[in-house]
Design an enzyme around this catalytic site. Structure first.
Site, PDB file in Angstrom:
ATOM      1  N   GLY A 246       0.770  -1.240   0.000  1.00  0.00           N
ATOM      2  CA  GLY A 246       0.000   0.000   0.000  1.00  0.00           C
ATOM      3  C   GLY A 246       0.801   1.289   0.000  1.00  0.00           C
ATOM      4  O   GLY A 246       0.267   2.337   0.373  1.00  0.00           O
TER       5      GLY A 246
ATOM      6  N   HIS B  60       1.312  -0.135 -13.462  1.00  0.00           N
ATOM      7  CA  HIS B  60       2.068  -1.377 -13.606  1.00  0.00           C
ATOM      8  C   HIS B  60       3.555  -1.028 -13.612  1.00  0.00           C
ATOM      9  O   HIS B  60       3.960  -0.100 -14.328  1.00  0.00           O
ATOM     10  CB  HIS B  60       1.670  -2.086 -14.911  1.00  0.00           C
ATOM     11  CG  HIS B  60       2.270  -3.449 -15.028  1.00  0.00           C
ATOM     12  ND1 HIS B  60       1.718  -4.548 -14.406  1.00  0.00           N
ATOM     13  CD2 HIS B  60       3.388  -3.879 -15.649  1.00  0.00           C
ATOM     14  CE1 HIS B  60       2.477  -5.603 -14.660  1.00  0.00           C
ATOM     15  NE2 HIS B  60       3.495  -5.230 -15.406  1.00  0.00           N
TER      16      HIS B  60
HETATM   17  C1  GRF Z   1       3.589  -1.292  -7.348  1.00  0.00           C
HETATM   18  O1  GRF Z   1       4.859  -1.478  -7.852  1.00  0.00           O
HETATM   19  C2  GRF Z   1       2.578  -1.136  -8.440  1.00  0.00           C
HETATM   20  O2  GRF Z   1       3.101  -0.606  -9.608  1.00  0.00           O
HETATM   21  C3  GRF Z   1       2.131  -2.541  -8.710  1.00  0.00           C
HETATM   22  O3  GRF Z   1       2.188  -3.198  -7.480  1.00  0.00           O
HETATM   23  C4  GRF Z   1       3.091  -2.531  -6.616  1.00  0.00           C
HETATM   24  C5  GRF Z   1       2.341  -2.200  -5.378  1.00  0.00           C
HETATM   25  O4  GRF Z   1       3.169  -1.627  -4.388  1.00  0.00           O
HETATM   26  N1  GRF Z   1       0.864  -2.597  -9.379  1.00  0.00           N
HETATM   27  P1  GRF Z   1       2.495  -0.960  -3.116  1.00  0.00           P
HETATM   28  O5  GRF Z   1       1.562  -2.006  -2.508  1.00  0.00           O
HETATM   29  O6  GRF Z   1       1.773   0.245  -3.562  1.00  0.00           O
HETATM   30  O7  GRF Z   1       3.620  -0.644  -2.185  1.00  0.00           O
END
Ligand code: GRF
Length: 207
Positions: free
Chosen positions: A28, A121
């Site tokens: 998150g 992504h």
């Molecule tokens: C991020 O790298 C985002 O691009 C991908 O999943 C990851 C989530 O990271 N979809 P976080 O949970 O926001 O720290």
């Protein structure tokens, strides 16, 4: 009729607070950045809800600390139009931002939020996208392939995994000495810098 025009006018003039739901499954850090961004910048948009499919995910703690409501929904709940649309209506959700959400979004939500539902992504799509390409698997694959650059992609959510129209991409170099963890750190910094702003510009339209 008159009422509807007034509502539309208010919307065009950005007089209405637009409420965003973040869907997340894990750590998150993006969710937290988005919440803070719309708090710290006086704009007519706010994060009203975090939806998560994992009861022990860190994102729930982050959201609660910031005073944002959370809803833990199982995969079955998320695929249940009655439950999900009721939740979206209850919070008057205008747009949805996925941030590390590991389930497919059901088509009834994609239809309802067409043009107002985005994902981030951590690669330069279409490279390193699709099933199984998430989190550290992506950065490991990028390093293993000896890529000279990687980056982030913000795209509209469609029925295809990581396949919706691309809104924004930003690349960064991958150094020969970079480990997957180094790449991940650089990607997180890039996400922090750009994702909240792109949400504002694209699906909330407040900038
Ligand atoms: C991020 O790298 C985002 O691009 C991908 O999943 C990851 C989530 O990271 N979809 P976080 O949970 O926001 O720290």
């Amino acid at each position: 009729m008159v009422e509807q025009s007034a509502l539309q006018l208010a919307e065009y003039a950005n007089l209405i607070m637009k409420r965003i739901a973040i869907f997340a499954s894990g750590n998150g850090s993006n969710a937290e950045n988005i919440i803070r961004y719309f708090r710290e910048n006086p704009r007519n948009a706010e994060v009203a809800l975090v939806v998560c499919n994992k009861p022990d995910a860190m994102v729930l703690e982050r959201a609660s600390k910031l005073g944002v409501d959370t809803a833990v929904m199982t995969r079955a709940d998320i695929n249940d139009p009655e439950k999900m649309l009721k939740l979206m209506d209850q919070y008057e959700i205008y747009s949805i931002a996925l941030a590390g959400f590991l389930l497919m979004v059901p088509s009834f939500l994609i239809e309802r939020y067409e043009g107002r539902i985005v994902n981030i992504h951590p690669s330069l799509l279409p490279k390193y996208g699709g099933k199984g390409m998430y989190g550290k698997h992506i950065h490991e694959a990028v390093v293993a392939a000896g890529e000279k650059e990687t980056g982030i992609t913000v795209h509209f959510v469609s029925e295809d995994c990581d396949g919706g129209d691309i809104i924004f991409q930003k690349s960064i170099p991958v150094e020969a000495t970079d480990t997957p963890a180094d790449v991940e750190e650089k990607i997180h910094a890039l996400e922090k810098e750009h994702y909240p702003r792109i949400i504002g510009e694209t699906i909330v339209g407040t900038h």
